[in-house]
Design an enzyme around this catalytic site. Structure first.
Site, short mmCIF file in Angstrom:
data_model
loop_
_atom_site.label_atom_id
_atom_site.label_comp_id
_atom_site.label_asym_id
_atom_site.label_seq_id
_atom_site.Cartn_x
_atom_site.Cartn_y
_atom_site.Cartn_z
N SER A 111 0.83 -1.21 0.00
CA SER A 111 0.00 0.00 0.00
C SER A 111 0.86 1.26 0.00
O SER A 111 2.02 1.24 0.41
CB SER A 111 -0.90 0.03 1.24
OG SER A 111 -1.63 -1.15 1.35
N1 SAH Z 1 0.24 -5.13 4.31
C1 SAH Z 1 0.82 -5.60 3.08
C2 SAH Z 1 -0.10 -5.35 1.92
C3 SAH Z 1 -0.24 -6.57 1.09
S1 SAH Z 1 -1.50 -6.54 -0.12
C4 SAH Z 1 2.20 -5.00 2.88
O1 SAH Z 1 2.65 -4.18 3.68
O2 SAH Z 1 2.87 -5.42 1.93
C5 SAH Z 1 -2.74 -7.52 0.66
C6 SAH Z 1 -2.43 -8.95 0.91
O3 SAH Z 1 -3.60 -9.57 1.43
C7 SAH Z 1 -2.02 -9.77 -0.30
O4 SAH Z 1 -0.74 -10.28 -0.10
C8 SAH Z 1 -3.07 -10.88 -0.37
O5 SAH Z 1 -2.54 -12.14 -0.78
C9 SAH Z 1 -3.54 -10.93 1.06
N2 SAH Z 1 -4.84 -11.56 1.29
C10 SAH Z 1 -5.98 -11.47 0.56
N3 SAH Z 1 -6.94 -12.22 1.13
C11 SAH Z 1 -6.41 -12.80 2.24
C12 SAH Z 1 -6.89 -13.70 3.22
N4 SAH Z 1 -8.14 -14.19 3.21
N5 SAH Z 1 -6.06 -14.06 4.22
C13 SAH Z 1 -4.78 -13.61 4.28
N6 SAH Z 1 -4.26 -12.77 3.36
C14 SAH Z 1 -5.07 -12.37 2.35
#
Ligand code: SAH
Length: 289
Positions: free
Chosen positions: A133
């Site tokens: 993000s």
């Molecule tokens: N906080 C992260 C942002 C990652 S983007 C950072 O700092 O990089 C959001 C993430 O949520 C993705 O990696 C995606 O695979 C994950 N995601 C989506 N649905 C999910 C679920 N049900 N359980 C765990 N992770 C999930």
């Protein structure tokens, strides 16, 4: 009865009350390696980790080593201080959130081809179709988390993050919470986050591989829950696992396929939800892969 958090929301609940007046820090912010963080945000000296059934391991014995070339000047605190000053100008006012954002080297979490954009206010690809993000969104969401129903701007207790991704937000949270449980459904990103965080030695960060739609009951109750992926509704498990007095911040689909930030406060009187600004997060998906 489980709280139903599907839209439409209470139209009267348009915005959160302004947080308690927090003095703005002077800028440019000075972020010395050891002196830059207010004592309340320092990492605990020892890890009082509760036993958990899922993988956690961030080894404490590994010496820190640079994972990216230093030649681009991104190891400089000045680059991060500029990013922090920009965040403040954009309205992030919590000094502890700003300090934590200034401490974490975002360039360590992105591919080497993207390091030059690491401190710009932009989301960046982290592989497997996912994104890290924008710094502004990370800071905004964490600031919302810290100003929950109790109006308490002290250190958070246990925090659950859904969507570890590359581990950046978990690293920021580690400076502001007693314990961070972060769950990721994609094995490749879970492993990448483990690698990214390994050298940072953050004993209060616990990485979990699994479907975060079910939360992580073993660590509950949580003082705060933050999601980095947005679904059609807030899963009931998250509300169940939120402590009374706790706050949840997550993106969620609203009418027309758009997404908005949702704040959920669990009070002794019940669950209160507030719909905030539009956001663009990757979808919340069930299962693992
Ligand atoms: N906080 C992260 C942002 C990652 S983007 C950072 O700092 O990089 C959001 C993430 O949520 C993705 O990696 C995606 O695979 C994950 N995601 C989506 N649905 C999910 C679920 N049900 N359980 C765990 N992770 C999930």
């Amino acid at each position: 009865m489980k709280p139903s958090l599907k839209p439409p929301f209470n139209p009267s609940a348009k915005a959160l009350k302004a947080p308690e007046a927090v003095p703005r820090p002077a800028f440019p912010v000075r972020l010395k390696p050891d002196a830059g963080v207010p004592s309340a945000t320092k990492l605990p000296a020892s890890s009082a980790r509760p036993a958990v059934g899922a993988p956690t391991g961030l080894k404490k014995t590994t010496p820190p080593a640079p994972t990216r070339p230093g030649g681009v000047g991104l190891d400089s605190q000045a680059v991060r201080a500029r990013m922090v000053a920009k965040l403040a100008a954009q309205g992030v006012s919590d000094p502890q959130v700003l300090a934590a954002m200034g401490l974490v080297e975002r360039h360590r979490f992105v591919d080497s081809a993207l390091v030059n954009q690491a401190y710009e206010d932009t989301s960046l690809p982290i592989g497997l179709g996912q994104t890290i993000s924008k710094p502004n969104v990370v800071a905004r969401m964490i600031e919302l988390l810290r100003h929950g129903v109790a109006g308490n701007a002290g250190k958070l207790g246990r925090v659950l993050e859904i969507g570890t991704g590359c581990g950046y937000q978990a690293a920021v949270l580690s400076h502001l919470a007693a314990e961070v449980y972060s769950i990721e459904r994609l094995r490749g990103l879970h492993d990448k986050a483990r690698e990214n965080l390994r050298t940072l030695r953050l004993p209060n960060v616990h990485l979990l591989f699994g479907d975060g739609m079910m939360g992580y009951a073993k660590g509950a109750p949580y003082a705060a829950i933050i999601a980095a992926a947005g679904g059609e509704a807030i899963p009931a498990a998250w509300i169940d696992q939120l402590a009374v007095g706790g706050r949840l911040v997550a993106p969620m689909q609203i009418a027309g396929g758009a997404q908005a930030l949702v704040v959920v406060d669990k009070t002794p009187q019940g669950v209160r939800q507030t719909l905030l600004e539009a956001v663009h997060f990757v979808p919340l998906k069930s299962g693992t892969s």
